[in-house]
Design a protein around this motif. Structure first.
Motif, mmCIF file in Angstrom:
data_model
loop_
_atom_site.group_PDB
_atom_site.id
_atom_site.type_symbol
_atom_site.label_atom_id
_atom_site.label_comp_id
_atom_site.label_asym_id
_atom_site.label_seq_id
_atom_site.Cartn_x
_atom_site.Cartn_y
_atom_site.Cartn_z
ATOM 1 N N ALA A 188 44.962 -13.036 38.513
ATOM 2 C CA ALA A 188 45.745 -12.041 37.895
ATOM 3 C C ALA A 188 45.577 -11.762 36.251
ATOM 4 C CB ALA A 188 47.312 -12.574 37.666
ATOM 5 N N ALA A 189 44.650 -12.321 35.435
ATOM 6 C CA ALA A 189 44.354 -12.218 34.404
ATOM 7 C C ALA A 189 43.442 -10.982 34.055
ATOM 8 C CB ALA A 189 43.420 -13.498 34.060
ATOM 9 N N PRO A 190 43.561 -10.453 32.806
ATOM 10 C CA PRO A 190 43.013 -9.153 32.442
ATOM 11 C C PRO A 190 41.174 -9.207 32.455
ATOM 12 C CG PRO A 190 44.002 -9.932 30.652
ATOM 13 C CD PRO A 190 44.365 -10.657 31.954
ATOM 14 N N GLN A 191 40.858 -10.566 32.327
ATOM 15 C CA GLN A 191 39.624 -10.995 32.094
ATOM 16 C C GLN A 191 39.255 -12.140 32.684
ATOM 17 O OE1 GLN A 191 41.882 -11.412 29.400
ATOM 18 N NE2 GLN A 191 41.764 -13.726 29.759
ATOM 19 N N PRO A 192 37.744 -12.401 33.180
ATOM 20 C CA PRO A 192 37.555 -13.611 33.802
ATOM 21 C C PRO A 192 37.929 -14.606 33.002
ATOM 22 C CG PRO A 192 35.558 -12.069 33.362
ATOM 23 C CD PRO A 192 36.665 -11.289 32.597
ATOM 24 N N VAL A 193 38.180 -15.925 33.778
ATOM 25 C CA VAL A 193 38.921 -17.061 33.357
ATOM 26 C C VAL A 193 38.002 -18.318 33.850
ATOM 27 C CG1 VAL A 193 41.123 -18.547 33.340
ATOM 28 C CG2 VAL A 193 41.295 -16.182 33.022
ATOM 29 N N THR A 194 37.805 -19.108 32.827
ATOM 30 C CA THR A 194 37.181 -20.254 33.197
ATOM 31 C C THR A 194 38.156 -21.512 33.488
ATOM 32 O OG1 THR A 194 35.222 -19.829 32.097
ATOM 33 C CG2 THR A 194 35.478 -22.250 32.435
ATOM 34 N N ILE A 195 38.097 -22.208 34.559
ATOM 35 C CA ILE A 195 39.044 -23.338 34.981
ATOM 36 C C ILE A 195 38.508 -24.569 35.032
ATOM 37 C CG2 ILE A 195 40.797 -24.094 36.784
ATOM 38 C CD1 ILE A 195 40.795 -21.409 37.908
ATOM 39 N N THR A 196 38.751 -25.470 34.140
ATOM 40 C CA THR A 196 38.402 -26.982 34.078
ATOM 41 C C THR A 196 39.509 -27.703 34.637
ATOM 42 O OG1 THR A 196 39.187 -27.347 31.785
ATOM 43 C CG2 THR A 196 36.795 -26.504 32.308
ATOM 44 N N TYR A 197 39.036 -28.755 35.347
ATOM 45 C CA TYR A 197 40.061 -29.945 35.747
ATOM 46 C C TYR A 197 39.863 -31.224 35.213
ATOM 47 C CZ TYR A 197 40.743 -26.038 39.351
ATOM 48 O OH TYR A 197 40.756 -24.957 39.875
ATOM 49 N N GLY A 198 40.992 -32.110 35.202
ATOM 50 C CA GLY A 198 40.823 -33.521 34.602
ATOM 51 C C GLY A 198 40.564 -34.328 36.007
ATOM 52 N N ASP A 199 41.417 -35.676 35.787
ATOM 53 C CA ASP A 199 41.123 -36.537 36.763
ATOM 54 C C ASP A 199 42.595 -36.893 37.227
ATOM 55 O OD1 ASP A 199 41.880 -37.928 34.562
ATOM 56 O OD2 ASP A 199 39.592 -39.356 34.651
ATOM 57 N N GLY A 200 43.432 -36.370 37.043
ATOM 58 C CA GLY A 200 44.809 -36.944 37.031
ATOM 59 C C GLY A 200 45.356 -36.599 38.623
ATOM 60 N N THR A 201 46.337 -37.575 38.870
ATOM 61 C CA THR A 201 46.566 -37.405 40.459
ATOM 62 C C THR A 201 48.139 -37.657 40.556
ATOM 63 O OG1 THR A 201 46.256 -39.838 41.040
ATOM 64 C CG2 THR A 201 44.254 -38.305 41.386
ATOM 65 N N ASP A 202 48.759 -37.344 41.659
ATOM 66 C CA ASP A 202 50.228 -37.824 41.724
ATOM 67 C C ASP A 202 50.278 -38.005 43.314
ATOM 68 O OD1 ASP A 202 50.636 -35.172 43.131
ATOM 69 O OD2 ASP A 202 51.452 -34.431 41.249
ATOM 70 N N ALA A 203 51.716 -37.823 43.697
ATOM 71 C CA ALA A 203 51.884 -38.535 45.028
ATOM 72 C C ALA A 203 51.646 -37.623 45.941
ATOM 73 C CB ALA A 203 53.540 -38.896 45.109
ATOM 74 N N PHE A 204 51.660 -36.417 45.635
ATOM 75 C CA PHE A 204 51.596 -35.238 46.830
ATOM 76 C C PHE A 204 50.004 -34.931 47.127
ATOM 77 C CE2 PHE A 204 55.794 -34.925 45.167
ATOM 78 C CZ PHE A 204 56.608 -34.676 46.360
ATOM 79 N N ARG A 205 49.376 -35.820 47.661
ATOM 80 C CA ARG A 205 47.856 -35.404 48.057
ATOM 81 C C ARG A 205 47.628 -34.937 49.261
ATOM 82 N NH1 ARG A 205 45.246 -35.101 43.484
ATOM 83 N NH2 ARG A 205 43.184 -35.981 44.451
ATOM 84 N N SER A 206 48.534 -34.719 49.920
ATOM 85 C CA SER A 206 48.437 -34.109 51.452
ATOM 86 C C SER A 206 49.174 -33.048 51.592
ATOM 87 C CB SER A 206 48.747 -35.224 52.547
ATOM 88 O OG SER A 206 48.060 -36.236 52.305
ATOM 89 N N PRO A 207 48.814 -31.868 52.447
ATOM 90 C CA PRO A 207 49.489 -30.835 52.640
ATOM 91 C C PRO A 207 50.841 -31.206 53.324
ATOM 92 C CG PRO A 207 47.553 -30.551 53.488
ATOM 93 C CD PRO A 207 47.410 -31.996 53.287
ATOM 94 N N PHE A 208 51.839 -30.278 52.835
ATOM 95 C CA PHE A 208 53.084 -30.619 53.560
ATOM 96 C C PHE A 208 53.969 -29.241 53.879
ATOM 97 C CE2 PHE A 208 53.914 -31.153 48.955
ATOM 98 C CZ PHE A 208 54.986 -30.204 48.704
ATOM 99 N N THR A 209 54.957 -29.352 54.706
ATOM 100 C CA THR A 209 55.649 -28.010 54.934
ATOM 101 C C THR A 209 56.972 -28.221 54.531
ATOM 102 O OG1 THR A 209 54.202 -27.582 56.791
ATOM 103 C CG2 THR A 209 56.642 -26.476 56.660
ATOM 104 N N VAL A 210 57.728 -27.204 53.879
ATOM 105 C CA VAL A 210 59.157 -27.324 53.680
ATOM 106 C C VAL A 210 59.700 -26.339 54.825
ATOM 107 C CG1 VAL A 210 61.043 -26.793 52.005
ATOM 108 C CG2 VAL A 210 58.880 -27.743 51.239
ATOM 109 N N ASP A 211 60.726 -26.899 55.481
ATOM 110 C CA ASP A 211 61.262 -26.122 56.487
ATOM 111 C C ASP A 211 62.406 -25.103 55.839
ATOM 112 O OD1 ASP A 211 62.919 -25.269 58.453
ATOM 113 O OD2 ASP A 211 63.416 -27.188 59.676
#
Length: 305
Positions: free
Chosen positions: A254-277
């Motif tokens: 959605a950005a008006p110009q190309p965007v560089t994305i960088t990631y860290g090493d943080g994690t949390d509890a939601f590491r698997s796909p899930f569905t909300v009914d």
């Protein structure tokens, strides 16, 4: 109930302000404010939305007369609950009690109460439905679950609908965002507007159910117009979780110009796909269809202005 009178308790906040703006097209909308700030005062003046001062710590009665419906958005946030769980519970109970009193006294016909998806606890299931066991570990989820229990056990429960939103995202109506300013969606959009880059503290592989504001607003509007669906708890989400990487990529697109994305090493509890009914809301005719990218485009533009 179109053209009726609505009170949005906490309706000048991050989501509340957007909801108030949208509902004001068809309803006579008023909001409560706990304290004036320049950003919120300017927003109220520009939109012509009526406001009443209300502080759950000192006020036992909701202001402003009679209403066709009340929408309660003024529950404690995660930061407040984590800092002082007892104070957060007292605040939530006070506001809920004022809403219940308005129903009992005939000052309001119905109540839509915003709870949270966090009442379920952490990553405890592949599918989350409203009737599954709850095991919130954080004071935020425990506070909301306690308030839910009091509302559903009340003598006016047949006029109350409870919504459990997942992660709602959208462009802010004004600059005073309070503790919501730190939400990952807003933070990433702000980074794009200010630097043209995005940096996430996590590795991008955690999952969230992301619901654009437009869909949440449509759900509230649907409930306000519904004859049935009261005395019910509803999940309010997109229905399917996505990774934080997918969220970041939607914002970048959605950005008006190309965007560089960088990631860290943080994690949390939601590491698997899930569905909300979300079938209960779907049964009322609601279907999520809004775009994360559209909200991101508006949000980036708001921060760039």
């Amino acid at each position: 109930m179109a053209d009726g009178r609505l009170l949005l308790v906490g309706g000048s906040g991050y989501f509340g302000a957007r909801l108030a703006e949208a509902l004001a097209d068809d309803w006579d909308v008023a909001v409560t404010v706990r304290s004036d700030t320049p950003a919120r005062a300017a927003w109220l003046a520009e939109r012509g939305i009526a406001s009443f001062r209300y502080d759950s710590g000192t006020d036992a009665v909701l202001p402003g007369g009679d209403y066709d419906a009340i929408v309660n958005l003024a529950m404690p946030g995660a930061q407040a609950a984590g800092k002082d769980a007892d104070a957060a519970l007292a605040q939530g109970r006070s506001t809920a009690s004022a809403c219940l009193a308005a129903l009992r006294e005939g000052r309001a016909a119905r109540l839509i109460h915003f709870s949270t998806f966090h009442v379920y606890g952490g990553a405890v299931a592949a599918t989350y439905n409203e009737d599954m066991p709850k095991a919130p570990g954080h004071p935020y989820g425990r506070t909301h679950l306690a308030i839910e229990s009091e509302l559903t056990a009340s003598d006016v429960a047949d006029r109350i609908a409870i919504l459990r939103p997942t992660n709602m995202v959208g462009a802010p109506a004004h600059r005073d965002l309070g503790e919501q300013a730190g939400l990952i969606f807003l933070d990433l959009c702000r980074q794009v507007a200010e630097s043209g880059t995005m940096s996430l503290r996590n590795d991008g592989q955690s999952y969230r159910d992301i619901l654009p504001f437009g869909d949440a607003i449509a759900a509230v509007d649907r409930l306000l117009r519904a004859e049935n669906g009261w005395n019910t708890i509803f999940n309010l989400g997109a229905g399917q979780a996505i990774t934080m990487q997918a969220l970041a990529e939607s914002i970048a697109a959605a950005a008006p110009q190309p965007v560089t994305i960088t990631y860290g090493d943080g994690t949390d509890a939601f590491r698997s796909p899930f569905t909300v009914d979300i079938s209960r809301l779907a049964a009322l005719g609601w279907t999520p269809s809004a775009s994360i990218a559209d909200e991101a485009r508006r949000t980036i533009a708001a921060f760039a202005a």
